[in-house]
Design a protein around this motif. Sequence first.
Motif, PDB file in Angstrom:
ATOM      1  N   GLU A 184       0.751  -1.206   0.170  1.00 22.47           N
ATOM      2  CA  GLU A 184      -0.172   0.103   0.003  1.00 22.47           C
ATOM      3  C   GLU A 184       0.710   1.163   0.056  1.00 22.47           C
ATOM      4  OE1 GLU A 184      -2.371  -3.553   1.277  1.00 22.47           O
ATOM      5  OE2 GLU A 184      -0.200  -2.678   1.840  1.00 22.47           O
ATOM      6  N   ARG A 238       1.543  -7.295  -7.185  1.00 21.40           N
ATOM      7  CA  ARG A 238       0.714  -6.049  -6.695  1.00 21.40           C
ATOM      8  C   ARG A 238       1.594  -4.895  -6.327  1.00 21.40           C
ATOM      9  NH1 ARG A 238      -1.849  -8.063  -1.336  1.00 21.40           N
ATOM     10  NH2 ARG A 238      -2.756  -6.043  -1.706  1.00 21.40           N
ATOM     11  N   GLN A 284       1.868  -3.079  -9.425  1.00 15.48           N
ATOM     12  CA  GLN A 284       0.574  -2.272  -9.675  1.00 15.48           C
ATOM     13  C   GLN A 284       0.644  -0.958  -8.978  1.00 15.48           C
ATOM     14  OE1 GLN A 284      -2.592  -4.888  -9.214  1.00 15.48           O
ATOM     15  NE2 GLN A 284      -1.578  -6.426 -10.344  1.00 15.48           N
ATOM     16  N   GLN A 285       1.279  -0.861  -7.749  1.00 20.69           N
ATOM     17  CA  GLN A 285       1.424   0.279  -6.901  1.00 20.69           C
ATOM     18  C   GLN A 285       2.524   1.059  -7.512  1.00 20.69           C
ATOM     19  OE1 GLN A 285      -0.756   1.638  -4.592  1.00 20.69           O
ATOM     20  NE2 GLN A 285      -2.190  -0.133  -4.188  1.00 20.69           N
ATOM     21  N   TYR A 286       3.354   0.544  -7.959  1.00 22.73           N
ATOM     22  CA  TYR A 286       4.665   1.367  -8.246  1.00 22.73           C
ATOM     23  C   TYR A 286       5.216   1.204  -9.530  1.00 22.73           C
ATOM     24  CZ  TYR A 286       9.087   3.824  -7.065  1.00 22.73           C
ATOM     25  OH  TYR A 286      10.268   4.565  -7.231  1.00 22.73           O
ATOM     26  N   SER A 305       3.019   3.361  -3.209  1.00 22.27           N
ATOM     27  CA  SER A 305       2.394   4.035  -4.285  1.00 22.27           C
ATOM     28  C   SER A 305       3.035   5.733  -4.105  1.00 22.27           C
ATOM     29  CB  SER A 305       0.891   4.527  -4.239  1.00 22.27           C
ATOM     30  OG  SER A 305       0.791   4.551  -3.040  1.00 22.27           O
TER      31      SER A 305
END
Length: 311
Positions: A231, A258, A261-263, A234
């Motif tokens: 989380e 995952r 996808q955030q970074y 990002s």
Amino acid sequence: MGNRKEKLYGSRVVRGTLHLPPGGAKAVQGTLLICHGFKGFKDWGFFPFAAEQLAILTNLNVIRFNFSHNGVGADMGSFSEPERFAVNTYEREQEDLAAVMALVHSEAFMQWKEQLYASLALSDPIRIPSFDSRMLVQADHLSNKPIYILGHSRGGATALLYALHNSERIAGILTWNGVTNVDLFSNEQKESLRTTGRSQVINARTGEALPLDAVVLEDLERNVERYQIIERMSTAQFPLIMVQGSNDLPGFCEGSSRLQQQYKEAEWVIIDEAGHTFQAVHPFQGTTRQLNEAIEHSALWLKKQLQLRHT
């Protein structure tokens, strides 16, 4: 019992090995720190070989070290301090990593390396065993040479957590089959930790049962938001490469997906037919294709990062 343990096992020694690259002090481009994982240690399997190769390929000083509470004592090869292992937390590892960073930035350490180069005719990396926390001094300035951190497995989570809090102090992070979810304890382990204050984990290689104390669960519960790596990515502000085996442990590849996808800036390299240790074993029986690929991808990425600093 808790206070007595802190007295017995609260003191810290961070044992490490420094690999100096060939070419002399003027050729050194910076420093790479290598963090081992859960039930790992600096001399496990591929770490000495990988550190030596990365020093040669990148012209970085490479330091592999044992976290102070990883359970491996002065003999460097066995879990002779299980009660330290029992109370090892991410918080302690963050403090250890900060201490090693202070060492690397210290004037005393820089002078020590210069003396080594001056006294040795280097053709290959020189391994200097066993610096420890008694050498640590407060950094009186920041080095203008970049510092990178490579973490394997749990060491990857430790490296990412450090970078999320100290992005100005590091030049980049590499994870090898890195942990993205720090809570890897089973429900049975958690229940035992809550009700009796103690549980255990089996070392698959040796078969020995290593103890866990409630403090490790308390650390996770006290720092829930701080330890939410995926989380928080990002807002990350540091270069990152994730090197992962296609046959890594269950859930680890999903976690890396995952995270990316955030970074979106993170690079993600998959090594075909590689497991959690890139098919390397302990005691080390020689390198493998998968390990060589992990080293090559890491060296290329580090050299690219070094070049970008000069453009």
